[in-house]
Design a protein around this motif. Structure first.
Motif, mmCIF file in Angstrom:
data_model
loop_
_atom_site.group_PDB
_atom_site.id
_atom_site.type_symbol
_atom_site.label_atom_id
_atom_site.label_comp_id
_atom_site.label_asym_id
_atom_site.label_seq_id
_atom_site.Cartn_x
_atom_site.Cartn_y
_atom_site.Cartn_z
ATOM 1 N N THR A 224 0.612 -1.108 0.041
ATOM 2 C CA THR A 224 -0.361 -0.186 0.346
ATOM 3 C C THR A 224 0.780 1.204 0.440
ATOM 4 O OG1 THR A 224 -0.443 0.451 2.056
ATOM 5 C CG2 THR A 224 -1.561 -1.581 1.139
ATOM 6 N N GLY A 225 0.321 2.521 -0.060
ATOM 7 C CA GLY A 225 0.659 3.095 0.126
ATOM 8 C C GLY A 225 1.533 4.151 -1.033
ATOM 9 N N PRO A 226 2.611 4.908 -0.772
ATOM 10 C CA PRO A 226 2.942 5.682 -2.251
ATOM 11 C C PRO A 226 3.852 5.442 -2.861
ATOM 12 C CG PRO A 226 3.098 7.404 -0.154
ATOM 13 C CD PRO A 226 2.518 5.876 -0.068
ATOM 14 N N ALA A 227 4.779 4.727 -2.137
ATOM 15 C CA ALA A 227 5.631 3.011 -3.578
ATOM 16 C C ALA A 227 4.824 1.728 -4.021
ATOM 17 C CB ALA A 227 6.959 3.275 -2.018
ATOM 18 N N ALA A 228 3.557 1.979 -3.428
ATOM 19 C CA ALA A 228 3.307 0.388 -4.206
ATOM 20 C C ALA A 228 2.673 0.931 -5.950
ATOM 21 C CB ALA A 228 1.674 0.333 -3.674
ATOM 22 N N VAL A 329 -1.692 -7.078 9.900
ATOM 23 C CA VAL A 329 -2.357 -7.887 9.744
ATOM 24 C C VAL A 329 -3.706 -8.006 10.837
ATOM 25 C CG1 VAL A 329 -2.496 -10.490 10.924
ATOM 26 C CG2 VAL A 329 -0.339 -9.150 9.311
ATOM 27 N N ASP A 330 -4.984 -8.631 10.179
ATOM 28 C CA ASP A 330 -5.608 -8.582 11.288
ATOM 29 C C ASP A 330 -5.888 -9.815 12.064
ATOM 30 O OD1 ASP A 330 -8.190 -8.117 11.726
ATOM 31 O OD2 ASP A 330 -9.428 -7.592 10.410
ATOM 32 N N PRO A 331 -5.798 -9.856 12.985
ATOM 33 C CA PRO A 331 -6.125 -11.078 13.282
ATOM 34 C C PRO A 331 -7.304 -12.028 13.861
ATOM 35 C CG PRO A 331 -5.322 -9.021 15.258
ATOM 36 C CD PRO A 331 -5.232 -9.285 14.073
ATOM 37 N N TYR A 332 -8.292 -10.525 14.098
ATOM 38 C CA TYR A 332 -9.831 -11.428 14.011
ATOM 39 C C TYR A 332 -10.287 -11.481 12.015
ATOM 40 C CZ TYR A 332 -9.087 -8.775 18.337
ATOM 41 O OH TYR A 332 -9.152 -7.897 19.862
ATOM 42 N N ASP A 333 -9.335 -11.414 11.529
ATOM 43 C CA ASP A 333 -10.386 -11.952 10.171
ATOM 44 C C ASP A 333 -8.794 -12.881 9.648
ATOM 45 O OD1 ASP A 333 -10.643 -12.624 8.004
ATOM 46 O OD2 ASP A 333 -11.666 -10.730 6.825
ATOM 47 N N PRO A 334 -9.244 -14.054 9.780
ATOM 48 C CA PRO A 334 -7.871 -14.683 9.337
ATOM 49 C C PRO A 334 -7.938 -15.321 7.906
ATOM 50 C CG PRO A 334 -10.215 -16.282 10.180
ATOM 51 C CD PRO A 334 -10.303 -14.976 10.574
ATOM 52 N N LYS A 335 -9.088 -14.470 6.382
ATOM 53 C CA LYS A 335 -8.956 -14.337 5.297
ATOM 54 C C LYS A 335 -8.545 -13.453 4.911
ATOM 55 C CE LYS A 335 -13.165 -17.823 5.059
ATOM 56 N NZ LYS A 335 -13.637 -17.890 4.724
ATOM 57 N N SER A 336 -8.095 -12.283 5.563
ATOM 58 C CA SER A 336 -7.738 -10.789 5.593
ATOM 59 C C SER A 336 -6.142 -11.902 4.945
ATOM 60 C CB SER A 336 -7.512 -10.343 6.016
ATOM 61 O OG SER A 336 -7.048 -10.751 7.588
ATOM 62 N N THR A 337 -5.799 -10.304 3.838
ATOM 63 C CA THR A 337 -4.437 -9.997 3.223
ATOM 64 C C THR A 337 -3.444 -9.327 3.395
ATOM 65 O OG1 THR A 337 -5.803 -10.300 1.068
ATOM 66 C CG2 THR A 337 -3.183 -9.638 0.889
ATOM 67 N N PRO A 338 -2.690 -9.879 4.449
ATOM 68 C CA PRO A 338 -1.278 -8.702 5.140
ATOM 69 C C PRO A 338 -0.771 -8.025 3.995
ATOM 70 C CG PRO A 338 -0.740 -11.420 5.663
ATOM 71 C CD PRO A 338 -2.223 -10.774 4.068
ATOM 72 N N ARG A 339 -1.020 -6.213 4.854
ATOM 73 C CA ARG A 339 -0.339 -5.075 3.998
ATOM 74 C C ARG A 339 1.352 -4.926 4.697
ATOM 75 N NH1 ARG A 339 -4.776 -1.659 4.415
ATOM 76 N NH2 ARG A 339 -4.863 -2.689 6.771
ATOM 77 N N LYS A 340 1.887 -4.951 3.205
ATOM 78 C CA LYS A 340 3.110 -3.875 3.561
ATOM 79 C C LYS A 340 3.178 -2.662 3.363
ATOM 80 C CE LYS A 340 5.753 -8.646 3.188
ATOM 81 N NZ LYS A 340 7.023 -8.777 2.301
ATOM 82 N N HIS A 341 3.097 -1.834 4.176
ATOM 83 C CA HIS A 341 2.872 0.277 4.339
ATOM 84 C C HIS A 341 4.399 0.476 3.838
ATOM 85 C CE1 HIS A 341 -1.214 -0.550 5.732
ATOM 86 N NE2 HIS A 341 -0.992 -1.027 6.981
ATOM 87 N N THR A 342 4.181 0.547 3.041
ATOM 88 C CA THR A 342 4.938 1.841 2.424
ATOM 89 C C THR A 342 5.680 2.880 2.496
ATOM 90 O OG1 THR A 342 4.750 2.923 -0.208
ATOM 91 C CG2 THR A 342 5.055 0.252 0.117
ATOM 92 N N ALA A 343 4.124 3.753 2.607
ATOM 93 C CA ALA A 343 3.976 5.321 3.794
ATOM 94 C C ALA A 343 5.339 4.987 5.002
ATOM 95 C CB ALA A 343 2.880 5.596 4.062
ATOM 96 N N LEU A 344 5.528 4.075 5.760
ATOM 97 C CA LEU A 344 6.041 3.789 7.309
ATOM 98 C C LEU A 344 7.416 3.890 6.573
ATOM 99 C CD1 LEU A 344 3.059 3.285 8.094
ATOM 100 C CD2 LEU A 344 4.290 1.629 9.739
ATOM 101 N N GLY A 345 8.253 3.644 5.755
ATOM 102 C CA GLY A 345 9.715 3.599 4.721
ATOM 103 C C GLY A 345 9.860 1.709 5.369
ATOM 104 N N ARG A 346 10.815 1.933 4.542
ATOM 105 C CA ARG A 346 11.959 0.564 4.366
ATOM 106 C C ARG A 346 13.744 0.304 5.436
ATOM 107 N NH1 ARG A 346 15.432 -1.397 0.754
ATOM 108 N NH2 ARG A 346 15.902 -3.302 0.673
ATOM 109 N N PHE A 347 13.663 -0.095 6.264
ATOM 110 C CA PHE A 347 14.155 -0.638 7.419
ATOM 111 C C PHE A 347 14.771 -1.349 7.324
ATOM 112 C CE2 PHE A 347 12.231 3.372 8.773
ATOM 113 C CZ PHE A 347 11.954 2.879 10.615
#
Length: 677
Positions: A224-228, A329-347
């Motif tokens: 997600t986010g600006p770098a997606a 990760v939404d732990p209350y929805d086992p069918k949800s897709t995890p998301r990597k948030h690019t707005a938070l930066g990569r390190f």
């Protein structure tokens, strides 16, 4: 052995940060005040309105943590347990009057159809339904208002194939061993229930468990986010740069006010080979993240490219860019897709922990766990909604897709007095001021010469350019829900000194024991850009003159070394998990890691007491004090991980007496009262 498998022997290589940052010299003057706001409680994955502070306590700050429940016994918050002594026992040790049990361990079946663990009959399919390896950060989230059912969410940081397989050949894994190791990474979500009216909890082992889930190194996720969609994230398998398989080396984490968990990818660099074969333009960024660009097979290579070609950067040069993110990760929805948030930066993310600012925007604090790397903050563009409707939930789930990413730059009150010895300055404290320097805002780069994609994918390079302050391995960063102050675990840095001399925020050369940093945002505004800071604890042997415990009588303090993960109890006491204890006994053998607690306010401020120790060779990777203050869940990572150990020649036999298995345990007070208090 731990250095090899957890981080690819990072400390044996030059620190990736070779920048020559100038320190921030403006001495900011601001009167710090606190503004209390009610805490949002997440139950059933929904923000359900205002929680209230414990009677007589300071105002609570809105964090991702659920509101504390009234604890039996009326504890006042004082830490009354008798501290345990440092030791080298192959056991989990707790104070008198407490007990403990194992909640879950590597290989326990948690999904329907998963087999019982058999070390000689492992398979990919089995591991995908079993509790993962080397549990790290964990949290317990409520499932009912009575607080008798809950979800345990656990990171699985890395694998040690020597201690997983009898027939593992270092540097020559089989295809199945690689795929099993990938399946043992990621996260586990497991439903728990309270045992009677006690402080003990256990995995529900009967009936339907709809929330249980395994997330692995091959689980589909999306950006997600600006770098997606950035060209820096595109590969042959994902030409749009919007999806990725799995998460790797998940270390610390955090909870959001809307009931999801945030999991940080840390030492992802060790999984890749072929850095010498990437295009020249890609090499500086890869090197800044600890990936060798001069040899195909760096020392300690796992050789995962033999099973999955994507780990060969010579063939897929952007695959490494797809790791090093914060995963929601939404732990209350086992069918949800995890998301990597690019707005938070990569390190090398330790995690991300949240506080709701006075204007209802959410601030996240993040550490980059590397010698001489930085502390970061992200402030959402949109505001948190506190309602329970579906639209409120959908709105909150989008908050981490846009906002402002900052890096910390510190100034010092007594810079000329710091000589690397750890001696206190004349003003009696290590302290100063600081500023959060914006790197990106509203999807736009604020760093000259770098595009928004480059700032977010190569965040370390962006922070280098603005002159962020080099720290001694910033690991977990946690807000105190009672005061709103922010606490940073700075684990250690034996390379401090020389061309990177000690400074007031990192005051010891060859810093092998680490310290704790306390940040107070100016005006109590977590969305602001200025702060003050101090060091309340400089770790080590209390008899060492370079140690400091907020001015408390050091003759009464437990020795503590290498703070890693942090947590708070309902009274605002800080609980510190350690990783890599460098303190030794009279023979020169290092003591086991452990869990420590310390008050941060009042006359007991700085009185560190050891509550628990983990088995030989293990890391006390994480702890979570349950919200009724009656139990603490701990993550016992890599027991017996000592050079020369194998499955058949174990250095530890915790917890079952045969060979070592990482696991999660819970400790509680036998009389049912609050732990510690």
């Amino acid at each position: 052995m731990t250095c090899l498998f957890r981080c690819g022997n990072a400390c044996a290589h030059p620190a990736p940060n070779s920048s020559e940052n100038e320190y921030f010299g403006d001495m900011l003057q601001a009167e710090v005040s606190r503004r209390g706001i009610v805490r949002a409680a997440a139950v059933g994955a929904l923000v359900i309105g205002a929680g209230s502070a414990v009677a007589g306590a300071a105002p609570a700050y809105a964090t991702g943590r659920p509101s504390p429940a009234p604890a039996p016994g009326g504890g006042k918050g004082a830490l009354t347990f008798k501290p345990i002594p440092p030791n080298r026992l192959d056991a989990l040790i707790v104070p008198n009057g407490y007990d403990w049990s194992v909640v879950a361990k590597w290989g326990d079946p948690i999904l329907p159809g998963a087999p019982e663990f058999d070390i000689d009959s492992q398979s990919v399919r089995a591991q995908e339904g079993q509790f993962g390896y080397n549990n790290d950060w964990l949290v317990v989230l409520p499932l009912d208002r009575q607080r008798n059912r809950a979800l345990l969410v656990v990171n699985h940081e890395y694998t040690n194939e020597i201690l997983m397989f009898r027939d593992y050949v270092d540097g020559a894994p089989t295809r199945d061993q690689v795929r099993i190791a990938l399946a043992a990474h990621g996260l586990s979500v497991v439903e728990l229930e309270r045992q009677g009216s006690t402080g003990e909890w256990a995995v529900i082992d009967r009936g339907r468990r709809p929330y249980n889930r395994r997330i692995t190194g091959t689980t589909p996720m999306r950006f997600t986010g600006p770098a997606a969609g950035s060209s820096l994230l595109r590969t042959a398998a994902d030409r749009k740069g919007t999806t990725v398989l799995g998460c790797l080396n998940n270390c610390a984490g955090g909870i959001t006010p809307w009931g999801t968990v945030l999991s940080g990818e840390e030492n992802f660099n060790q999984y890749f080979v072929g850095g010498d074969g990437v295009p020249a333009d890609d090499k500086p960024a890869l090197a800044r993240y600890g990936i060798s660009t001069t040899t195909r097979y760096p020392s300690g290579s796992r050789r995962w490219e033999t099973a999955e070609e994507r780990f060969d950067l010579a063939k897929h040069p952007h695959e490494a860019n797809r790791f090093g993110w914060v995963v929601e990760v939404d732990p209350y929805d086992p069918k949800s897709t995890p998301r990597k948030h690019t707005a938070l930066g990569r390190f090398k993310h330790e995690g991300a922990t949240s506080v709701v600012a006075p204007d209802s925007r959410v601030a996240l604090y993040m550490g980059d766990d590397e010698r001489f790397d930085y502390m970061y903050k992200f402030v959402t563009e949109k505001k948190l909604r506190r309602g329970n409707s579906r639209s409120d939930r959908e709105h909150n789930m989008s908050l981490l897709e846009s906002g402002t990413l900052f890096v910390a730059k510190l100034a010092f009150s007594s810079a000329s007095e710091i000589d690397g010895s750890g001696r206190l300055p004349a003003d009696g404290a290590f302290n100063g001021t600081g500023r959060w320097i914006p790197l990106a805002r509203g999807g736009q780069s604020l760093v000259d010469g770098m595009s928004i994609d480059e700032v977010l994918v190569h965040t370390r390079l962006a922070a280098d350019r603005v002159g962020a302050t080099k720290m001694d391995r910033p690991e977990d960063i946690e807000p105190n829900p009672r005061t709103g102050k922010i606490y940073v675990a700075l684990t250690n840095n034996t390379n401090r000194g020389g061309t990177n001399p000690a400074d007031e925020a990192n005051p010891r050369n060859a810093n092998k024991h680490g310290h704790i940093l306390e940040i107070t945002e100016d005006g109590g505004n977590h969305a602001g850009e200025t702060f003050t800071w101090t060091l309340p604890i400089v770790c080590g042997d209390p008899n060492d003159p370079s140690t400091y415990f907020a001015g408390y009588d050091k003759s009464k303090v437990s020795p503590i070394s290498c703070p890693d993960n942090l947590d708070f109890d309902a009274h605002g006491n800080l609980w510190i998990s350690t990783d890599g204890n460098a303190l030794t006994d009279h023979t020169g053998a290092t003591f086991n890691d452990g869990l420590f607690a310390v008050p941060l306010e009042g006359p007991e401020r700085g009185h560190v007491k050891q509550f628990l120790s983990v088995p030989i060779g293990a890391e006390q990777a994480s702890a979570y004090v349950l919200d009724d203050n009656r139990s603490v869940v701990v993550s016992v990572q890599h027991p017996g991980e000592i050079t020369g150990a194998t499955v058949d020649n174990p250095a530890s036999t915790w917890p079952d007496g045969d060979f070592a298995r990482p696991g999660v345990a819970i400790a509680w007070r036998l009389d049912g009262r609050e732990i510690g208090a």
